[in-house]
Write an enzyme that holds these catalytic residues in place. Structure first.
Site, PDB file in Angstrom:
ATOM      1  N   HIS A   1       3.441   2.482  -1.884  1.00  0.00           N
ATOM      2  CA  HIS A   1       3.817   1.272  -1.169  1.00  0.00           C
ATOM      3  C   HIS A   1       5.161   1.515  -0.505  1.00  0.00           C
ATOM      4  O   HIS A   1       6.051   2.147  -1.100  1.00  0.00           O
ATOM      5  CB  HIS A   1       3.903   0.072  -2.117  1.00  0.00           C
ATOM      6  CG  HIS A   1       2.586  -0.213  -2.767  1.00  0.00           C
ATOM      7  ND1 HIS A   1       1.546  -0.796  -2.083  1.00  0.00           N
ATOM      8  CD2 HIS A   1       2.126   0.062  -4.005  1.00  0.00           C
ATOM      9  CE1 HIS A   1       0.498  -0.877  -2.894  1.00  0.00           C
ATOM     10  NE2 HIS A   1       0.827  -0.356  -4.059  1.00  0.00           N
ATOM     11  N   LEU A   2       5.272   0.996   0.696  1.00  0.00           N
ATOM     12  CA  LEU A   2       6.540   1.105   1.415  1.00  0.00           C
ATOM     13  C   LEU A   2       7.601   0.250   0.732  1.00  0.00           C
ATOM     14  O   LEU A   2       8.724   0.675   0.513  1.00  0.00           O
ATOM     15  CB  LEU A   2       6.346   0.637   2.866  1.00  0.00           C
ATOM     16  CG  LEU A   2       5.366   1.487   3.672  1.00  0.00           C
ATOM     17  CD1 LEU A   2       4.537   0.630   4.595  1.00  0.00           C
ATOM     18  CD2 LEU A   2       6.103   2.550   4.443  1.00  0.00           C
TER      19      LEU A   2
ATOM     20  N   ARG B   1       9.095  -7.977  -5.403  1.00  0.00           N
ATOM     21  CA  ARG B   1       8.752  -9.121  -4.545  1.00  0.00           C
ATOM     22  C   ARG B   1       8.255 -10.270  -5.435  1.00  0.00           C
ATOM     23  O   ARG B   1       7.108 -10.703  -5.367  1.00  0.00           O
ATOM     24  CB  ARG B   1       7.733  -8.676  -3.485  1.00  0.00           C
ATOM     25  CG  ARG B   1       8.348  -7.618  -2.563  1.00  0.00           C
ATOM     26  CD  ARG B   1       7.350  -7.007  -1.604  1.00  0.00           C
ATOM     27  NE  ARG B   1       6.931  -7.948  -0.572  1.00  0.00           N
ATOM     28  CZ  ARG B   1       6.110  -7.634   0.442  1.00  0.00           C
ATOM     29  NH1 ARG B   1       5.669  -6.388   0.559  1.00  0.00           N
ATOM     30  NH2 ARG B   1       5.763  -8.533   1.323  1.00  0.00           N
TER      31      ARG B   1
ATOM     32  N   GLU C   1      -0.952   6.357  -5.542  1.00  0.00           N
ATOM     33  CA  GLU C   1      -0.831   5.090  -4.818  1.00  0.00           C
ATOM     34  C   GLU C   1       0.586   4.954  -4.278  1.00  0.00           C
ATOM     35  O   GLU C   1       1.540   5.272  -4.993  1.00  0.00           O
ATOM     36  CB  GLU C   1      -1.144   3.932  -5.770  1.00  0.00           C
ATOM     37  CG  GLU C   1      -0.945   2.562  -5.140  1.00  0.00           C
ATOM     38  CD  GLU C   1      -1.537   1.444  -5.991  1.00  0.00           C
ATOM     39  OE1 GLU C   1      -2.670   1.602  -6.493  1.00  0.00           O
ATOM     40  OE2 GLU C   1      -0.847   0.430  -6.154  1.00  0.00           O
TER      41      GLU C   1
ATOM     42  N   ARG D   1       5.525  -3.779  12.456  1.00  0.00           N
ATOM     43  CA  ARG D   1       5.230  -4.887  11.541  1.00  0.00           C
ATOM     44  C   ARG D   1       6.414  -5.144  10.595  1.00  0.00           C
ATOM     45  O   ARG D   1       6.817  -4.234   9.856  1.00  0.00           O
ATOM     46  CB  ARG D   1       3.989  -4.512  10.708  1.00  0.00           C
ATOM     47  CG  ARG D   1       3.676  -5.501   9.604  1.00  0.00           C
ATOM     48  CD  ARG D   1       2.651  -4.934   8.639  1.00  0.00           C
ATOM     49  NE  ARG D   1       2.385  -5.869   7.560  1.00  0.00           N
ATOM     50  CZ  ARG D   1       1.781  -5.538   6.424  1.00  0.00           C
ATOM     51  NH1 ARG D   1       1.365  -4.289   6.245  1.00  0.00           N
ATOM     52  NH2 ARG D   1       1.590  -6.431   5.494  1.00  0.00           N
TER      53      ARG D   1
ATOM     54  N   ASN E   1      -2.287   3.968   0.436  1.00  0.00           N
ATOM     55  CA  ASN E   1      -1.621   2.668   0.540  1.00  0.00           C
ATOM     56  C   ASN E   1      -2.703   1.683   0.979  1.00  0.00           C
ATOM     57  O   ASN E   1      -3.033   1.587   2.156  1.00  0.00           O
ATOM     58  CB  ASN E   1      -0.476   2.690   1.559  1.00  0.00           C
ATOM     59  CG  ASN E   1       0.291   1.372   1.556  1.00  0.00           C
ATOM     60  OD1 ASN E   1      -0.153   0.378   0.972  1.00  0.00           O
ATOM     61  ND2 ASN E   1       1.440   1.350   2.201  1.00  0.00           N
TER      62      ASN E   1
ATOM     63  N   PRO F   1      -5.256  -2.243   5.398  1.00  0.00           N
ATOM     64  CA  PRO F   1      -5.086  -3.278   6.419  1.00  0.00           C
ATOM     65  C   PRO F   1      -3.625  -3.545   6.769  1.00  0.00           C
ATOM     66  O   PRO F   1      -2.761  -3.516   5.899  1.00  0.00           O
ATOM     67  CB  PRO F   1      -5.721  -4.521   5.773  1.00  0.00           C
ATOM     68  CG  PRO F   1      -5.690  -4.252   4.310  1.00  0.00           C
ATOM     69  CD  PRO F   1      -5.864  -2.772   4.170  1.00  0.00           C
ATOM     70  N   ASN F   2      -3.431  -3.764   8.060  1.00  0.00           N
ATOM     71  CA  ASN F   2      -2.103  -4.112   8.609  1.00  0.00           C
ATOM     72  C   ASN F   2      -1.092  -2.978   8.523  1.00  0.00           C
ATOM     73  O   ASN F   2       0.106  -3.193   8.682  1.00  0.00           O
ATOM     74  CB  ASN F   2      -1.541  -5.371   7.917  1.00  0.00           C
ATOM     75  CG  ASN F   2      -2.435  -6.569   8.123  1.00  0.00           C
ATOM     76  OD1 ASN F   2      -2.712  -6.927   9.260  1.00  0.00           O
ATOM     77  ND2 ASN F   2      -2.929  -7.153   7.050  1.00  0.00           N
TER      78      ASN F   2
ATOM     79  N   ALA G   1      -2.844  -4.932   1.158  1.00  0.00           N
ATOM     80  CA  ALA G   1      -3.175  -6.099   0.335  1.00  0.00           C
ATOM     81  C   ALA G   1      -4.412  -5.860  -0.542  1.00  0.00           C
ATOM     82  O   ALA G   1      -4.559  -6.506  -1.588  1.00  0.00           O
ATOM     83  CB  ALA G   1      -3.380  -7.317   1.225  1.00  0.00           C
TER      84      ALA G   1
ATOM     85  N   TYR H   1       9.070  -3.350   5.912  1.00  0.00           N
ATOM     86  CA  TYR H   1       8.336  -2.085   5.900  1.00  0.00           C
ATOM     87  C   TYR H   1       9.021  -0.942   6.657  1.00  0.00           C
ATOM     88  O   TYR H   1       8.494   0.166   6.703  1.00  0.00           O
ATOM     89  CB  TYR H   1       6.915  -2.322   6.438  1.00  0.00           C
ATOM     90  CG  TYR H   1       6.157  -3.330   5.588  1.00  0.00           C
ATOM     91  CD1 TYR H   1       5.880  -3.057   4.245  1.00  0.00           C
ATOM     92  CD2 TYR H   1       5.747  -4.557   6.098  1.00  0.00           C
ATOM     93  CE1 TYR H   1       5.220  -3.974   3.447  1.00  0.00           C
ATOM     94  CE2 TYR H   1       5.068  -5.487   5.304  1.00  0.00           C
ATOM     95  CZ  TYR H   1       4.821  -5.185   3.982  1.00  0.00           C
ATOM     96  OH  TYR H   1       4.162  -6.089   3.184  1.00  0.00           O
TER      97      TYR H   1
END
Ligand code: DQA
Length: 151
Positions: free
Chosen positions: A103-104, A110, A101, A18, A77, A10-11, A80, A23
């Site tokens: 992630h950008l 974070r 897996e 975005r 990826n 998603p997204n 969420a 990102y």
């Protein structure tokens, strides 16, 4: 020829638009060039399909199909859903496809959002690459190739 499926959750359909401060400004269209830069001629040995869906069920349907199609490896990826989806984790657990897996962003850094440091899907993956923007995907493909060579 290795057949890999890149799955974006998603997204992640508007990469480059975005929140570029988090990102990045590059889009998935840039991936082939990045792959060639990292892998050189070995990039020609990989056929990559890119899939994106916002819905959990759609992603699970695509992963189940990947198993039936005999896809060699996954770059995932899950956005969420990484942090929340037991359903997606269950899917990875049974389809048995090698998965990296990605992630950008560096989700571990974070710290103001502790939930992002939890991955439900990661334990069903060969490993996790996070924090290198779109390069994370290319590094994951390189890791999958290395895995295939070691089999
Ligand atoms: C993300 C990190 C997730 O926490 C977030 O929900 C995303 C993108 C990343 O690539 O950095 O949608 O997976």
């Amino acid at each position: 020829m290795h057949r890999f499926l890149v799955v974006n959750g998603p997204n992640l359909g508007h990469l480059g638009v975005r929140q570029p401060d988090i990102y990045g400004t590059r889009s998935m269209d840039d991936l082939p060039g990045i792959l060639r830069g990292l892998l050189g001629e070995r990039a020609e040995t990989v056929k990559i399909e890119i899939f994106q869906a916002n819905g959990e069920g759609e992603i699970i349907d695509r992963l189940e199909r990947a198993r039936e199609e005999g896809i060699d490896g996954l770059v995932l990826n899950a956005g969420a859903y990484t942090h929340t989806s037991l359903a997606l984790a269950d899917c990875l657990a049974w389809i048995g496809l090698p998965c990296v897996e990605v992630h950008l962003s560096n989700v571990l850094a974070r710290t103001e959002e502790p939930l992002r440091q939890i991955t439900l899907t990661g334990k069903h993956c060969l490993g996790v690459v996070a924090g290198f923007g779109l390069d994370s995907y290319a590094l994951a493909v390189a890791a999958l190739l290395r895995h295939m060579e070691q089999q």
